[in-house]
Motif scaffolding. Structure first.
Motif, PDB file in Angstrom:
ATOM      1  N   ASN A 285       0.847  -1.197   0.000  1.00  0.00           N
ATOM      2  CA  ASN A 285       0.000   0.000   0.000  1.00  0.00           C
ATOM      3  C   ASN A 285       0.876   1.239   0.000  1.00  0.00           C
ATOM      4  O   ASN A 285       2.108   1.146  -0.104  1.00  0.00           O
ATOM      5  CB  ASN A 285      -0.994  -0.020   1.176  1.00  0.00           C
ATOM      6  CG  ASN A 285      -0.309  -0.021   2.537  1.00  0.00           C
ATOM      7  OD1 ASN A 285       0.788   0.518   2.707  1.00  0.00           O
ATOM      8  ND2 ASN A 285      -0.968  -0.612   3.532  1.00  0.00           N
ATOM      9  N   ARG A 286       0.240   2.385   0.091  1.00  0.00           N
ATOM     10  CA  ARG A 286       0.986   3.643   0.000  1.00  0.00           C
ATOM     11  C   ARG A 286       1.576   4.074   1.336  1.00  0.00           C
ATOM     12  O   ARG A 286       2.145   5.166   1.442  1.00  0.00           O
ATOM     13  CB  ARG A 286       0.083   4.737  -0.556  1.00  0.00           C
ATOM     14  CG  ARG A 286      -0.260   4.549  -2.021  1.00  0.00           C
ATOM     15  CD  ARG A 286      -1.186   5.633  -2.532  1.00  0.00           C
ATOM     16  NE  ARG A 286      -2.488   5.559  -1.887  1.00  0.00           N
ATOM     17  CZ  ARG A 286      -3.506   6.361  -2.174  1.00  0.00           C
ATOM     18  NH1 ARG A 286      -3.365   7.306  -3.086  1.00  0.00           N
ATOM     19  NH2 ARG A 286      -4.663   6.228  -1.555  1.00  0.00           N
TER      20      ARG A 286
ATOM     21  N   ARG B 219       0.436   2.055  -6.384  1.00  0.00           N
ATOM     22  CA  ARG B 219       0.090   1.099  -7.428  1.00  0.00           C
ATOM     23  C   ARG B 219      -0.275   1.778  -8.752  1.00  0.00           C
ATOM     24  O   ARG B 219      -0.380   1.110  -9.787  1.00  0.00           O
ATOM     25  CB  ARG B 219      -1.003   0.138  -6.976  1.00  0.00           C
ATOM     26  CG  ARG B 219      -2.358   0.696  -6.631  1.00  0.00           C
ATOM     27  CD  ARG B 219      -3.413   0.652  -7.746  1.00  0.00           C
ATOM     28  NE  ARG B 219      -3.332  -0.460  -8.631  1.00  0.00           N
ATOM     29  CZ  ARG B 219      -3.869  -1.669  -8.398  1.00  0.00           C
ATOM     30  NH1 ARG B 219      -4.550  -1.881  -7.317  1.00  0.00           N
ATOM     31  NH2 ARG B 219      -3.755  -2.622  -9.301  1.00  0.00           N
ATOM     32  N   ASN B 220      -0.462   3.097  -8.729  1.00  0.00           N
ATOM     33  CA  ASN B 220      -0.707   3.839  -9.953  1.00  0.00           C
ATOM     34  C   ASN B 220       0.585   4.211 -10.688  1.00  0.00           C
ATOM     35  O   ASN B 220       0.528   4.724 -11.803  1.00  0.00           O
ATOM     36  CB  ASN B 220      -1.485   5.123  -9.644  1.00  0.00           C
ATOM     37  CG  ASN B 220      -2.859   4.846  -9.092  1.00  0.00           C
ATOM     38  OD1 ASN B 220      -3.682   4.196  -9.734  1.00  0.00           O
ATOM     39  ND2 ASN B 220      -3.119   5.331  -7.888  1.00  0.00           N
TER      40      ASN B 220
ATOM     41  N   PRO C  70      -9.028   0.495 -15.624  1.00  0.00           N
ATOM     42  CA  PRO C  70      -8.201  -0.254 -16.578  1.00  0.00           C
ATOM     43  C   PRO C  70      -6.750   0.196 -16.565  1.00  0.00           C
ATOM     44  O   PRO C  70      -5.856  -0.602 -16.846  1.00  0.00           O
ATOM     45  CB  PRO C  70      -8.874   0.031 -17.924  1.00  0.00           C
ATOM     46  CG  PRO C  70      -9.636   1.299 -17.730  1.00  0.00           C
ATOM     47  CD  PRO C  70     -10.098   1.261 -16.318  1.00  0.00           C
ATOM     48  N   ARG C  71      -6.497   1.444 -16.223  1.00  0.00           N
ATOM     49  CA  ARG C  71      -5.106   1.897 -16.127  1.00  0.00           C
ATOM     50  C   ARG C  71      -4.374   1.147 -15.021  1.00  0.00           C
ATOM     51  O   ARG C  71      -3.231   0.705 -15.186  1.00  0.00           O
ATOM     52  CB  ARG C  71      -5.051   3.400 -15.853  1.00  0.00           C
ATOM     53  CG  ARG C  71      -5.474   4.288 -17.014  1.00  0.00           C
ATOM     54  CD  ARG C  71      -5.336   5.739 -16.610  1.00  0.00           C
ATOM     55  NE  ARG C  71      -5.950   6.650 -17.567  1.00  0.00           N
ATOM     56  CZ  ARG C  71      -6.138   7.936 -17.331  1.00  0.00           C
ATOM     57  NH1 ARG C  71      -5.780   8.467 -16.169  1.00  0.00           N
ATOM     58  NH2 ARG C  71      -6.704   8.712 -18.260  1.00  0.00           N
ATOM     59  N   GLN C  72      -5.029   1.015 -13.864  1.00  0.00           N
ATOM     60  CA  GLN C  72      -4.420   0.269 -12.764  1.00  0.00           C
ATOM     61  C   GLN C  72      -4.212  -1.190 -13.148  1.00  0.00           C
ATOM     62  O   GLN C  72      -3.192  -1.796 -12.807  1.00  0.00           O
ATOM     63  CB  GLN C  72      -5.301   0.380 -11.523  1.00  0.00           C
ATOM     64  CG  GLN C  72      -5.366   1.783 -10.947  1.00  0.00           C
ATOM     65  CD  GLN C  72      -6.347   1.882  -9.788  1.00  0.00           C
ATOM     66  OE1 GLN C  72      -7.363   1.190  -9.743  1.00  0.00           O
ATOM     67  NE2 GLN C  72      -6.056   2.776  -8.848  1.00  0.00           N
ATOM     68  N   ALA C  73      -5.173  -1.753 -13.867  1.00  0.00           N
ATOM     69  CA  ALA C  73      -5.056  -3.144 -14.297  1.00  0.00           C
ATOM     70  C   ALA C  73      -3.907  -3.327 -15.281  1.00  0.00           C
ATOM     71  O   ALA C  73      -3.172  -4.322 -15.225  1.00  0.00           O
ATOM     72  CB  ALA C  73      -6.371  -3.612 -14.918  1.00  0.00           C
TER      73      ALA C  73
ATOM     74  N   PRO D  52     -11.085   9.892 -18.139  1.00  0.00           N
ATOM     75  CA  PRO D  52     -10.451  10.551 -16.980  1.00  0.00           C
ATOM     76  C   PRO D  52     -10.514   9.710 -15.703  1.00  0.00           C
ATOM     77  O   PRO D  52     -11.124  10.098 -14.700  1.00  0.00           O
ATOM     78  CB  PRO D  52     -11.250  11.856 -16.847  1.00  0.00           C
ATOM     79  CG  PRO D  52     -12.595  11.534 -17.410  1.00  0.00           C
ATOM     80  CD  PRO D  52     -12.343  10.576 -18.544  1.00  0.00           C
ATOM     81  N   TRP D  53      -9.860   8.562 -15.753  1.00  0.00           N
ATOM     82  CA  TRP D  53      -9.915   7.631 -14.615  1.00  0.00           C
ATOM     83  C   TRP D  53      -9.261   8.215 -13.364  1.00  0.00           C
ATOM     84  O   TRP D  53      -9.530   7.756 -12.255  1.00  0.00           O
ATOM     85  CB  TRP D  53      -9.261   6.316 -14.991  1.00  0.00           C
ATOM     86  CG  TRP D  53      -9.968   5.572 -16.072  1.00  0.00           C
ATOM     87  CD1 TRP D  53      -9.512   5.301 -17.331  1.00  0.00           C
ATOM     88  CD2 TRP D  53     -11.281   4.998 -15.998  1.00  0.00           C
ATOM     89  NE1 TRP D  53     -10.445   4.597 -18.050  1.00  0.00           N
ATOM     90  CE2 TRP D  53     -11.546   4.402 -17.259  1.00  0.00           C
ATOM     91  CE3 TRP D  53     -12.261   4.930 -15.007  1.00  0.00           C
ATOM     92  CZ2 TRP D  53     -12.746   3.741 -17.540  1.00  0.00           C
ATOM     93  CZ3 TRP D  53     -13.452   4.285 -15.285  1.00  0.00           C
ATOM     94  CH2 TRP D  53     -13.690   3.700 -16.535  1.00  0.00           C
ATOM     95  N   GLY D  54      -8.408   9.203 -13.521  1.00  0.00           N
ATOM     96  CA  GLY D  54      -7.771   9.808 -12.364  1.00  0.00           C
ATOM     97  C   GLY D  54      -8.627  10.837 -11.649  1.00  0.00           C
ATOM     98  O   GLY D  54      -8.261  11.315 -10.578  1.00  0.00           O
TER      99      GLY D  54
END
Length: 300
Positions: free
Chosen positions: A32-33, A49-50, A75-78, A127-129
């Motif tokens: 984790n962060r 994880r990003n 999907p970006r994280q994936a 804009p997933w962020g």
């Protein structure tokens, strides 16, 4: 001893999952962060994880028997996870959601094949962020994340589509408190004109299910839900037991204004696949009174 990594897992059923894995003798690495420390005895890796480089650097040369991803929402994280963990793990378990079925309008309990991630279009440019966008597109983010994992046939992934979770004194969602407050004051509870039931799962049961999944060998999507559906009225009846001076009043409203756990479409999942694979679910109506008592901090 298995090597198990858990991404996230700092609260609610994630904490219970880690406890179960460690009790089973697994060596658990929590990623984790750094906002919260894992239980004593777990290995702690701090990474974003990003950020692919951050994750790669934190992992070093580590490999795992199983990775359980509790916090994959886009999907970006994936994409990052699939690249980083390809060749590092023999099994990747993503915690998904019943919300992937948000467009499946059926009164029947929905099976996994109703949403085949191999047919889901992925758009990494959305804009997933943006937290507001992500919150409004929670189901779509999970659908596309599943699609990213399934796009590589060599990547051994499982998507656990979790029903609505109830129970535990540490339920942070406030959804049952919403009903408690309205029943106590007699304020109207907003529900759709046609209010559909949904499937649920107890917080302890989903932790059990994820731990069981970690040790299984199947792949692909799987529904995780207790037997039986519950209505908003049944939830309110269970809450009202603890608010004897209150009054339950329902008011039909437009869908966007509805209370939590009230649905203009069915959110019932068919759990036959998991049952056939060997997991024994409980009955939602049997554990509901205790789940409500736990969350409301009452003895039952």
């Amino acid at each position: 001893m298995r090597e198990v990594a858990v991404i996230g897992g700092s609260r609610y059923f994630g904490k219970r999952l880690i406890d179960r894995l460690m009790a089973a003798g697994d060596r658990v690495t929590v990623i984790n962060r750094g906002s919260s420390a894992p239980p004593a005895g777990a290995i702690h890796l701090i990474a974003d994880r990003n950020d692919e480089n951050s994750l790669e650097n934190a992992l070093g040369s580590r490999t795992f028997d199983v990775v359980i991803d509790q916090v994959c929402y886009t999907p970006r994280q994936a994409e990052i996870a699939r690249r980083v963990f390809a060749g590092r793990t023999r099994r990747y378990v993503m915690t998904s959601t019943v919300e992937v079925y948000e467009y499946e309008d059926s009164a029947a309990l929905v099976r996994e094949d109703a949403v085949d991630p191999r047919t889901v279009a992925v758009d990494l440019e959305l804009p997933w962020g943006d937290p507001e966008f992500l919150d409004a597109h929670y189901g779509e983010g999970k659908r596309q994340a599943e699609a990213v994992f399934t796009a590589d046939p060599a990547f051994p992934y499982v998507a656990v589509r979790v029903a609505h979770v109830l129970g535990g004194a540490d339920d942070f969602t406030g959804r049952l408190d919403h009903y408690t407050d309205r029943i106590r004051t007699g304020e109207a509870i907003a529900v759709p004109a046609v209010n559909h039931p949904a499937t649920y799962i107890h917080v302890e049961e989903i932790a059990d299910f994820l731990a069981w999944t970690a040790g299984a060998d199947f792949t692909g999507p799987v529904n995780a839900a207790s037997h039986g559906v519950l209505t908003t009225e049944e939830l309110c009846e269970a809450v009202a037991v603890h608010v004897p001076e209150g009054k339950t009043v329902f008011q039909s409203v437009e869908v966007g204004e509805a209370s939590p756990f009230s649905f203009a479409r069915s959110y019932g999942m068919d759990n036959a696949r998991a049952t056939q694979l060997g997991f024994a679910f409980g009955e939602a109506r049997q554990w509901l009174p205790q789940a409500v008592a736990e969350t409301l901090g009452k003895d039952n």
